[in-house]
Write an enzyme that holds these catalytic residues in place. Sequence first.
Site, PDB file in Angstrom:
ATOM      1  N   ASP A  13      15.901 -10.080  38.647  1.00  0.00           N
ATOM      2  CA  ASP A  13      15.837  -9.799  37.494  1.00  0.00           C
ATOM      3  C   ASP A  13      15.291 -10.165  36.467  1.00  0.00           C
ATOM      4  O   ASP A  13      14.426  -8.733  35.804  1.00  0.00           O
ATOM      5  CB  ASP A  13      15.152  -7.978  37.779  1.00  0.00           C
ATOM      6  CG  ASP A  13      14.954  -7.512  39.407  1.00  0.00           C
ATOM      7  OD1 ASP A  13      15.148  -8.117  40.528  1.00  0.00           O
ATOM      8  OD2 ASP A  13      15.871  -6.777  39.198  1.00  0.00           O
ATOM      9  N   LYS A  16      12.103 -14.967  36.663  1.00  0.00           N
ATOM     10  CA  LYS A  16      12.346 -15.739  37.315  1.00  0.00           C
ATOM     11  C   LYS A  16      10.780 -15.731  37.964  1.00  0.00           C
ATOM     12  O   LYS A  16      10.151 -17.319  37.597  1.00  0.00           O
ATOM     13  CB  LYS A  16      13.225 -15.980  38.337  1.00  0.00           C
ATOM     14  CG  LYS A  16      14.598 -15.645  38.284  1.00  0.00           C
ATOM     15  CD  LYS A  16      15.804 -16.282  38.622  1.00  0.00           C
ATOM     16  CE  LYS A  16      15.305 -14.934  39.836  1.00  0.00           C
ATOM     17  NZ  LYS A  16      15.576 -13.307  39.425  1.00  0.00           N
ATOM     18  N   ALA A  39      14.117 -10.815  47.364  1.00  0.00           N
ATOM     19  CA  ALA A  39      13.976 -11.050  46.063  1.00  0.00           C
ATOM     20  C   ALA A  39      12.380  -9.609  46.066  1.00  0.00           C
ATOM     21  O   ALA A  39      12.165 -10.333  46.867  1.00  0.00           O
ATOM     22  CB  ALA A  39      12.922 -12.188  45.897  1.00  0.00           C
ATOM     23  N   GLY A  40      12.445  -9.635  44.574  1.00  0.00           N
ATOM     24  CA  GLY A  40      11.222  -9.494  44.268  1.00  0.00           C
ATOM     25  C   GLY A  40      10.376  -9.928  42.688  1.00  0.00           C
ATOM     26  O   GLY A  40      11.170  -9.867  41.812  1.00  0.00           O
ATOM     27  N   HIS A  41       9.607 -10.297  42.565  1.00  0.00           N
ATOM     28  CA  HIS A  41       9.725 -12.250  41.925  1.00  0.00           C
ATOM     29  C   HIS A  41       7.677 -10.966  41.182  1.00  0.00           C
ATOM     30  O   HIS A  41       6.956 -11.537  41.923  1.00  0.00           O
ATOM     31  CB  HIS A  41       9.321 -13.384  42.427  1.00  0.00           C
ATOM     32  CG  HIS A  41      11.084 -13.634  42.146  1.00  0.00           C
ATOM     33  ND1 HIS A  41      11.216 -15.029  42.442  1.00  0.00           N
ATOM     34  CD2 HIS A  41      11.995 -13.290  42.140  1.00  0.00           C
ATOM     35  CE1 HIS A  41      12.407 -14.425  43.220  1.00  0.00           C
ATOM     36  NE2 HIS A  41      13.189 -13.772  42.811  1.00  0.00           N
ATOM     37  N   GLN A 221      16.997 -13.945  43.759  1.00  0.00           N
ATOM     38  CA  GLN A 221      19.260 -13.257  42.798  1.00  0.00           C
ATOM     39  C   GLN A 221      18.984 -13.903  41.582  1.00  0.00           C
ATOM     40  O   GLN A 221      18.732 -14.673  40.270  1.00  0.00           O
ATOM     41  CB  GLN A 221      19.791 -13.719  43.553  1.00  0.00           C
ATOM     42  CG  GLN A 221      19.334 -12.490  44.826  1.00  0.00           C
ATOM     43  CD  GLN A 221      18.802 -12.940  46.404  1.00  0.00           C
ATOM     44  OE1 GLN A 221      18.597 -13.711  46.545  1.00  0.00           O
ATOM     45  NE2 GLN A 221      17.531 -12.014  46.330  1.00  0.00           N
TER      46      GLN A 221
HETATM   47  P1  GDP Z   1      12.324 -11.984  38.688  1.00  0.00           P
HETATM   48  O1  GDP Z   1      12.828 -11.436  39.644  1.00  0.00           O
HETATM   49  O2  GDP Z   1      13.461 -12.416  38.071  1.00  0.00           O
HETATM   50  O3  GDP Z   1      11.433 -12.546  39.264  1.00  0.00           O
HETATM   51  O4  GDP Z   1      12.205 -10.414  37.678  1.00  0.00           O
HETATM   52  P2  GDP Z   1      10.665  -9.384  38.297  1.00  0.00           P
HETATM   53  O5  GDP Z   1       9.531  -9.566  38.749  1.00  0.00           O
HETATM   54  O6  GDP Z   1      11.905  -8.240  39.320  1.00  0.00           O
HETATM   55  O7  GDP Z   1      11.040  -8.642  37.357  1.00  0.00           O
HETATM   56  C1  GDP Z   1      10.731  -9.177  35.502  1.00  0.00           C
HETATM   57  C2  GDP Z   1       9.708  -7.997  35.657  1.00  0.00           C
HETATM   58  O8  GDP Z   1       9.790  -8.066  33.912  1.00  0.00           O
HETATM   59  C3  GDP Z   1       8.127  -8.140  35.905  1.00  0.00           C
HETATM   60  O9  GDP Z   1       7.477  -6.823  36.024  1.00  0.00           O
HETATM   61  C4  GDP Z   1       7.798  -8.642  35.311  1.00  0.00           C
HETATM   62  O10 GDP Z   1       6.267  -8.288  34.514  1.00  0.00           O
HETATM   63  C5  GDP Z   1       8.288  -8.430  33.390  1.00  0.00           C
HETATM   64  N1  GDP Z   1       8.202  -9.595  32.453  1.00  0.00           N
HETATM   65  C6  GDP Z   1       8.641 -10.854  33.006  1.00  0.00           C
HETATM   66  N2  GDP Z   1       8.676 -11.476  31.341  1.00  0.00           N
HETATM   67  C7  GDP Z   1       8.502 -10.411  30.707  1.00  0.00           C
HETATM   68  C8  GDP Z   1       8.810 -10.106  28.993  1.00  0.00           C
HETATM   69  O11 GDP Z   1       8.802 -10.940  28.227  1.00  0.00           O
HETATM   70  N3  GDP Z   1       8.544  -8.682  28.474  1.00  0.00           N
HETATM   71  C9  GDP Z   1       7.909  -7.924  28.984  1.00  0.00           C
HETATM   72  N4  GDP Z   1       7.799  -6.953  28.352  1.00  0.00           N
HETATM   73  N5  GDP Z   1       8.450  -8.178  30.541  1.00  0.00           N
HETATM   74  C10 GDP Z   1       8.497  -9.144  31.185  1.00  0.00           C
HETATM   75  P1  IMO Z   2      15.201 -11.022  42.386  1.00  0.00           P
HETATM   76  O1  IMO Z   2      15.137 -12.396  42.868  1.00  0.00           O
HETATM   77  C1  IMO Z   2      17.836  -7.576  41.929  1.00  0.00           C
HETATM   78  C2  IMO Z   2      21.313  -6.773  44.907  1.00  0.00           C
HETATM   79  C3  IMO Z   2      20.630  -6.072  45.494  1.00  0.00           C
HETATM   80  C4  IMO Z   2      22.278  -5.365  46.101  1.00  0.00           C
HETATM   81  C5  IMO Z   2      23.006  -6.485  46.152  1.00  0.00           C
HETATM   82  C6  IMO Z   2      23.067  -7.333  47.570  1.00  0.00           C
HETATM   83  O2  IMO Z   2      14.591 -10.236  42.365  1.00  0.00           O
HETATM   84  O3  IMO Z   2      15.966 -10.906  40.486  1.00  0.00           O
HETATM   85  P2  IMO Z   2      21.279  -7.683  49.437  1.00  0.00           P
HETATM   86  O4  IMO Z   2      20.127  -7.092  49.964  1.00  0.00           O
HETATM   87  O5  IMO Z   2      20.789  -8.934  48.442  1.00  0.00           O
HETATM   88  O6  IMO Z   2      22.307  -7.736  50.597  1.00  0.00           O
HETATM   89  O7  IMO Z   2      21.648  -6.568  48.453  1.00  0.00           O
HETATM   90  O8  IMO Z   2      21.964  -7.398  45.112  1.00  0.00           O
HETATM   91  N1  IMO Z   2      19.479  -8.187  45.071  1.00  0.00           N
HETATM   92  C7  IMO Z   2      18.869  -8.081  43.684  1.00  0.00           C
HETATM   93  N2  IMO Z   2      19.266  -7.189  42.885  1.00  0.00           N
HETATM   94  N3  IMO Z   2      17.355  -8.490  41.771  1.00  0.00           N
HETATM   95  C8  IMO Z   2      17.413  -9.280  43.037  1.00  0.00           C
HETATM   96  O9  IMO Z   2      16.200 -10.484  43.782  1.00  0.00           O
HETATM   97  C9  IMO Z   2      18.556  -9.185  43.960  1.00  0.00           C
HETATM   98  N4  IMO Z   2      18.244  -9.471  45.924  1.00  0.00           N
HETATM   99  C10 IMO Z   2      19.101  -8.861  45.547  1.00  0.00           C
HETATM  100  O10 IMO Z   2      20.173  -4.536  45.175  1.00  0.00           O
HETATM  101  O11 IMO Z   2      23.056  -4.867  44.563  1.00  0.00           O
HETATM  102 MG    MG Z   3      13.496  -9.349  40.991  1.00  0.00          MG
END
Ligand code: GDP
Ligand code: IMO
Ligand code: MG
Length: 428
Positions: A13, A16, A39-41, A221
């Site tokens: 998170d 990415k 994943a949640g991107h 991750q």
């Molecule tokens: P990922 O899993 O690495 O792709 O990241 P996530 O999408 O799960 O979480 C990142 C969160 O931060 C998302 O809600 C993005 O929209 C937000 N985000 C990314 N870059 C920035 C930043 O520079 N500032 C702020 N405030 N939010 C950001």
């Molecule tokens: P992105 O790509 C944050 C964490 C879960 C748990 C551990 C194992 O969005 O960064 P799993 O379901 O993979 O067997 O869970 O890994 N986890 C993540 N935490 N961002 C993620 O993906 C994750 N994918 C798995 O919360 O602790």
């Molecule tokens: Mg994420």
Amino acid sequence: MPIYSVVGTQWGDEGKGKLIDVLADSADYVVRYQGGNNAGHTVVVGDEKFVLHLLPSGVLHPRAKCLIATGVVVDIPVLLREIATLQAKGVATDHIFISDRCHLIMPYHIKLDELKEQSHQKIGTTKRGIGPAYVDKYDRCGIRMADLFNDNILYQKIKENLSHKNLILQHIYQAAPFDADLLFEEYRQYADLLRERVIDTRLEMQNALHNEKMILCEGAQALMLDIDYGTYPYVTSSSPTVGAISVGTGIAPQHIKRSYGVMKAYATRVGEGVFVTEQNNDTGAYLRNKGNEYGATTGRARRIGWLDLPVVRYACQINGLSDVVMTKIDVLSGLDEIQVAVAYRCGGDHPTRNIPADLSYPNADISAVYETFEGWNEDLSAIKNYHDLPPACRRYIEFIEDYLQTPLTMISVGPERNQNIFKNGSIK
Ligand code: GDP
Ligand code: IMO
Ligand code: MG
């Protein structure tokens, strides 16, 4: 043309998805190579927010082909739903392809993940069946995408898997068994829905390299969730590293020329496991609220901590990062003081910058050695030039860059595509 890669340097998170979206406008291919829909991107474009779980975050750029390569575990109903959601928003999806060698996450994997989480050794997984699907892959009984197109093999495999899984479900967990015939009927229908999209992604990538195409590989991750180098057992079941690109795509490692590690300006973690810099206090609550730190996949509140530089340094080393991209520095505005971990103190030993194997959560005698920085109050979200950042913010950034000995090429100051500051030359 080389391969570029994006990986997470902390516990996931980091942002990415945003970076992939920024880089993807010049890519010919965007490729996922490990993990699954755990994943949640997030990608933000104007007023629209897209959260991608299985599809590469480059999917919003129709010019780039999107590949789900061999190392990914695929939940087909989730994949079809994600494609349908994009179509409903008017996004093109003809450019999405999946490796014929991908292993499938089956409904019994999801059930087993849920039941194991409830019964013993709670990891805090996403309950998406990731671990059980990888177990079957390495146990050599997994069902692969190619099996969808051979009714006999598909039926046999479902039958054999269920003869074993149903015993576990019924006798260990007292849960209902799955019906092999029903599952077979469901899965054989997916063959027709996916026939045009299932290809040999390795060959596609090999030809793309030959034709000088630009390939962007998207890690899911992050290093501290790596099955070998993360905080085992509180990790995921794949390797979210640059090294895994070669294994997960079938492309030789020398093609990978530039690797970006994404680092949040503080740290977050979802699920159980050691988190040395955790701030379970008002500062943590302030950052969670301001940074909207709730899981993009499960909606869980993310745990919050100070930036842990030994962790990011470890990620620089293991991944051979050429660049670090810092995100969410805008969230730190408004704090009087900001702390950064620069070493670990393990028991009575001298402080170390190395990450010990045994973090023995939750009883570990490990603490962080911190460096303290003066905060700043300015809103950073509209800043475009590095020298317009407040001096205290620049001191924070430059300390980190010096510690990591890796150029910090981009600083993200908001979720939108264009909220970026470029430093140290070109990002691409
Ligand atoms: P990922 O899993 O690495 O792709 O990241 P996530 O999408 O799960 O979480 C990142 C969160 O931060 C998302 O809600 C993005 O929209 C937000 N985000 C990314 N870059 C920035 C930043 O520079 N500032 C702020 N405030 N939010 C950001
Ligand atoms: P992105 O790509 C944050 C964490 C879960 C748990 C551990 C194992 O969005 O960064 P799993 O379901 O993979 O067997 O869970 O890994 N986890 C993540 N935490 N961002 C993620 O993906 C994750 N994918 C798995 O919360 O602790
Ligand atoms: Mg994420």
